[in-house]
Motif scaffolding. Sequence first.
Motif, short mmCIF file in Angstrom:
data_model
loop_
_atom_site.label_atom_id
_atom_site.label_comp_id
_atom_site.label_asym_id
_atom_site.label_seq_id
_atom_site.Cartn_x
_atom_site.Cartn_y
_atom_site.Cartn_z
N GLU A 44 67.29 80.18 51.12
CA GLU A 44 66.33 80.74 50.19
C GLU A 44 66.89 82.02 49.55
O GLU A 44 67.77 82.67 50.11
N ARG A 45 66.34 82.35 48.40
CA ARG A 45 66.73 83.59 47.74
C ARG A 45 66.26 84.77 48.59
O ARG A 45 65.11 84.80 49.04
N GLU A 46 67.13 85.75 48.79
CA GLU A 46 66.79 86.86 49.65
C GLU A 46 67.02 88.21 48.94
O GLU A 46 67.88 88.34 48.08
N PHE A 47 66.22 89.15 49.35
CA PHE A 47 66.28 90.51 48.80
C PHE A 47 67.57 91.19 49.24
O PHE A 47 68.01 91.06 50.39
N VAL A 48 68.17 91.95 48.29
CA VAL A 48 69.36 92.73 48.60
C VAL A 48 69.08 94.23 48.47
O VAL A 48 69.30 94.99 49.40
N ALA A 49 68.58 94.63 47.29
CA ALA A 49 68.37 96.06 47.04
C ALA A 49 67.42 96.25 45.87
O ALA A 49 67.29 95.35 45.02
N VAL A 50 66.78 97.42 45.81
CA VAL A 50 65.88 97.75 44.70
C VAL A 50 65.99 99.24 44.41
O VAL A 50 66.24 100.04 45.32
N VAL A 51 65.82 99.58 43.14
CA VAL A 51 65.82 100.98 42.71
C VAL A 51 64.56 101.23 41.89
O VAL A 51 64.15 100.38 41.10
N THR A 52 63.94 102.38 42.10
CA THR A 52 62.73 102.72 41.35
C THR A 52 63.05 102.99 39.89
O THR A 52 64.22 103.12 39.51
N GLY A 53 62.01 103.08 39.07
CA GLY A 53 62.18 103.21 37.63
C GLY A 53 63.02 104.41 37.21
O GLY A 53 63.82 104.32 36.28
N ASN A 54 62.84 105.53 37.88
CA ASN A 54 63.61 106.72 37.51
C ASN A 54 64.92 106.85 38.28
O ASN A 54 65.65 107.83 38.11
N GLY A 55 65.20 105.86 39.12
CA GLY A 55 66.44 105.89 39.89
C GLY A 55 66.42 106.81 41.09
O GLY A 55 67.43 106.95 41.78
N GLY A 56 65.28 107.41 41.38
CA GLY A 56 65.22 108.40 42.43
C GLY A 56 65.20 107.86 43.84
O GLY A 56 65.53 108.58 44.79
N SER A 57 64.79 106.61 44.00
CA SER A 57 64.71 106.02 45.34
C SER A 57 65.32 104.63 45.34
O SER A 57 65.18 103.89 44.36
N THR A 58 65.97 104.31 46.44
CA THR A 58 66.59 103.00 46.61
C THR A 58 66.25 102.46 48.00
O THR A 58 66.02 103.23 48.95
N TYR A 59 66.21 101.14 48.09
CA TYR A 59 65.92 100.47 49.36
C TYR A 59 66.85 99.28 49.49
O TYR A 59 67.17 98.63 48.49
N TYR A 60 67.25 98.98 50.74
CA TYR A 60 68.23 97.94 50.97
C TYR A 60 67.82 97.02 52.10
O TYR A 60 67.13 97.42 53.05
#
Length: 124
Positions: A44-60
């Motif tokens: 299945e497709r899996e999450f890798v990473a995301v960045v908020t709109g202003n680039g201030g926060s990231t999650y992995y």
Amino acid sequence: QVQLVESGGGLVQAGGSLRLSCVVSGRSFSSYAMGWFRQAPGKEREFVAVVTGNGGSTYYADSVKGRLTISRDNAKNTVYLQMNSLKSEDTAVYYCARGRSVIPGASTNQYDYWGQGTQVTVSS
């Protein structure tokens, strides 16, 4: 019409690096979180990473922490995924996606536009 176009995939040896890019058409790019997902054959497709709109926060995802880095350039409507210390298990088609809002998420249903994907193959 919103379009996402990925580039930068390819074949690399284990331990090597790649940098993926995703250019997004449309307005208000900074109003949306941007994510990267991947899908290996038969999985299945899996999450890798995301960045908020202003680039201030990231999650992995735990599997990529410390090796992959997501970033964005709102002036260029572009999101990046720097991939270091690649492993054979990173082999997959990588997709960028635009979030439904500025709030970051790890579920595919939190994203409304997707790119066509770019293949990353890591040889051991």
